[in-house]
Write a protein that holds these residues in place. Structure first.
Motif, PDB file in Angstrom:
ATOM      1  N   GLY A   1       0.858  -0.966   0.292  1.00  0.00           N
ATOM      2  CA  GLY A   1      -0.276   0.023  -0.394  1.00  0.00           C
ATOM      3  C   GLY A   1       0.438   1.371  -0.191  1.00  0.00           C
ATOM      4  N   ILE A   2       1.995   1.488   0.673  1.00  0.00           N
ATOM      5  CA  ILE A   2       2.779   2.371   1.127  1.00  0.00           C
ATOM      6  C   ILE A   2       3.299   2.409  -0.859  1.00  0.00           C
ATOM      7  CG2 ILE A   2       5.002   3.286   1.294  1.00  0.00           C
ATOM      8  CD1 ILE A   2       3.710   1.991   4.561  1.00  0.00           C
ATOM      9  N   LEU A   3       3.612   1.460  -1.294  1.00  0.00           N
ATOM     10  CA  LEU A   3       4.526   1.045  -2.214  1.00  0.00           C
ATOM     11  C   LEU A   3       3.835   2.050  -3.220  1.00  0.00           C
ATOM     12  CD1 LEU A   3       6.414  -1.545  -2.444  1.00  0.00           C
ATOM     13  CD2 LEU A   3       7.485   0.459  -1.673  1.00  0.00           C
ATOM     14  N   ALA A   4       2.785   2.044  -3.295  1.00  0.00           N
ATOM     15  CA  ALA A   4       1.498   2.161  -4.316  1.00  0.00           C
ATOM     16  C   ALA A   4       0.827   3.326  -4.226  1.00  0.00           C
ATOM     17  CB  ALA A   4       0.756   1.324  -4.539  1.00  0.00           C
ATOM     18  N   LEU A   5       1.598   3.696  -2.685  1.00  0.00           N
ATOM     19  CA  LEU A   5       0.439   5.551  -2.757  1.00  0.00           C
ATOM     20  C   LEU A   5       1.718   6.658  -3.650  1.00  0.00           C
ATOM     21  CD1 LEU A   5      -1.054   6.661  -0.893  1.00  0.00           C
ATOM     22  CD2 LEU A   5       1.190   7.712   1.002  1.00  0.00           C
ATOM     23  N   ASN A   6       0.533   7.623  -4.144  1.00  0.00           N
ATOM     24  CA  ASN A   6       1.034   8.609  -4.818  1.00  0.00           C
ATOM     25  C   ASN A   6       1.964   8.284  -5.861  1.00  0.00           C
ATOM     26  OD1 ASN A   6      -1.137  10.078  -3.655  1.00  0.00           O
ATOM     27  ND2 ASN A   6       0.019  10.739  -2.461  1.00  0.00           N
ATOM     28  N   ASN A   7       1.931   6.515  -6.025  1.00  0.00           N
ATOM     29  CA  ASN A   7       3.542   6.601  -7.814  1.00  0.00           C
ATOM     30  C   ASN A   7       2.773   5.840  -8.592  1.00  0.00           C
ATOM     31  OD1 ASN A   7       5.857   5.128  -8.547  1.00  0.00           O
ATOM     32  ND2 ASN A   7       6.878   5.689  -6.265  1.00  0.00           N
TER      33      ASN A   7
ATOM     34  N   ASN B   1      -4.763   2.417  -2.877  1.00  0.00           N
ATOM     35  CA  ASN B   1      -3.506   3.487  -3.307  1.00  0.00           C
ATOM     36  C   ASN B   1      -3.813   3.059  -5.000  1.00  0.00           C
ATOM     37  OD1 ASN B   1      -3.031   5.083  -0.796  1.00  0.00           O
ATOM     38  ND2 ASN B   1      -1.885   3.673  -0.243  1.00  0.00           N
ATOM     39  N   LEU B   2      -4.037   1.744  -4.811  1.00  0.00           N
ATOM     40  CA  LEU B   2      -3.574   1.120  -5.792  1.00  0.00           C
ATOM     41  C   LEU B   2      -4.646   1.453  -7.322  1.00  0.00           C
ATOM     42  CD1 LEU B   2      -3.334  -2.579  -5.792  1.00  0.00           C
ATOM     43  CD2 LEU B   2      -1.221  -1.184  -7.152  1.00  0.00           C
TER      44      LEU B   2
END
Length: 261
Positions: free
Chosen positions: A80-86, A124-125
């Motif tokens: 989830g952190i990796l996908a956040l706004n990225n 987030n994804l």
């Protein structure tokens, strides 16, 4: 100063590499537990570097049903952190096969805190990602997300589920139709009530606002479900719930004479 920065970067890269190896399929459960937990903190510092280190496939493997729930939760949290706004990481996580496994973790047999993390990660994804919106919607995420809106669900899980539904239907007519067909409207309307925590009210209102935007059919369904009275009550609430309630009401009235009356 430059030497200190270089040393910090080297140490940081070393930590990422070490903990990525800890979550590899050949590692023991204790190493996987430590690695997933450490990667969560490392991803908060720089999500791109963690993804570039090759952690995503290993994290996705930890979503399987035979992984202990605590490790699953941390792995989901990292994704989830990796996908956040990225946007690049959103694509990498989806390409690694995470979506189907994350959707499976929304089901009733999953521990509630893992369900909450899965809903947050999926939210987030799909954020500002039309491709992932379609994939997640088609993967069957909507029915279990709607189930998480029930009164028996902890408030934080309701919050994440409502946020996921809001992200899924944002500027996405296909998912707007699927959400309306999944009997989601009434549960979302119920979350507007006075006994619901403000942060959950806000997410429910956000989902409804996006559901009815430029969609006359859904406008009528939401109004018929009794959304207007609680939304009017929320106009006197504190911001940002007040702002979101006003947005839903505005979207309900646009080019809709029945609702205007």
């Amino acid at each position: 100063m430059a030497g200190r920065e270089d040393l910090f970067d080297q140490t940081y890269f070393s930590e990422i590499h070490c903990n990525t190896l800890r979550i590899s399929p050949t590692s023991g459960l204790n190493d996987k537990r430590i690695g997933a937990c450490e990667l969560k903190a490392l991803a908060l510092r720089d999500s791109t570097k963690v993804a570039d280190a090759g952690a995503i496939p290993y994290l996705v493997a930890l979503l399987s049903a035979d992984t202990p729930s605590g490790i699953q939760k941390d792995a989901v949290g990292v994704l989830g952190i990796l996908a956040l706004n990225n946007h690049d990481n959103q694509g990498k996580v989806a390409s690694a096969g995470a979506i189907v496994l994350l959707v499976a973790l929304l089901s009733a047999g999953t521990r509630p805190d893992v369900q909450e993390e899965a809903a947050a990660a999926l939210g987030n994804l799909v954020n500002n990602n039309t491709c992932n919106q379609g994939i997640v919607g088609s993967a069957g995420a909507i029915p279990p997300s709607v189930a998480l809106l029930s009164a028996s669900t902890p408030a934080h899980a309701q919050d994440m589920a409502a946020n996921l539904l809001a992200e899924l239907v944002a500027n996405h007519p296909y998912n707007q139709g699927k959400l309306a067909s999944a009997s989601a409207i009434l549960p979302l309307v119920r979350l507007l009530s006075a006994n619901t925590p403000a942060h959950v009210q806000e997410q429910a209102a956000s989902a409804l606002a996006r559901l009815v935007l430029n969609n006359p059919n859904n406008q009528n369904k939401v109004a018929s479900a009794g959304a207007i009275p609680p939304l009017v009550v929320l106009l006197s609430a504190s911001t940002p719930v007040q702002e979101m309630a006003a947005k839903v009401l505005a979207h309900l009235l646009v080019k809709n004479h029945d609702n205007q009356g």
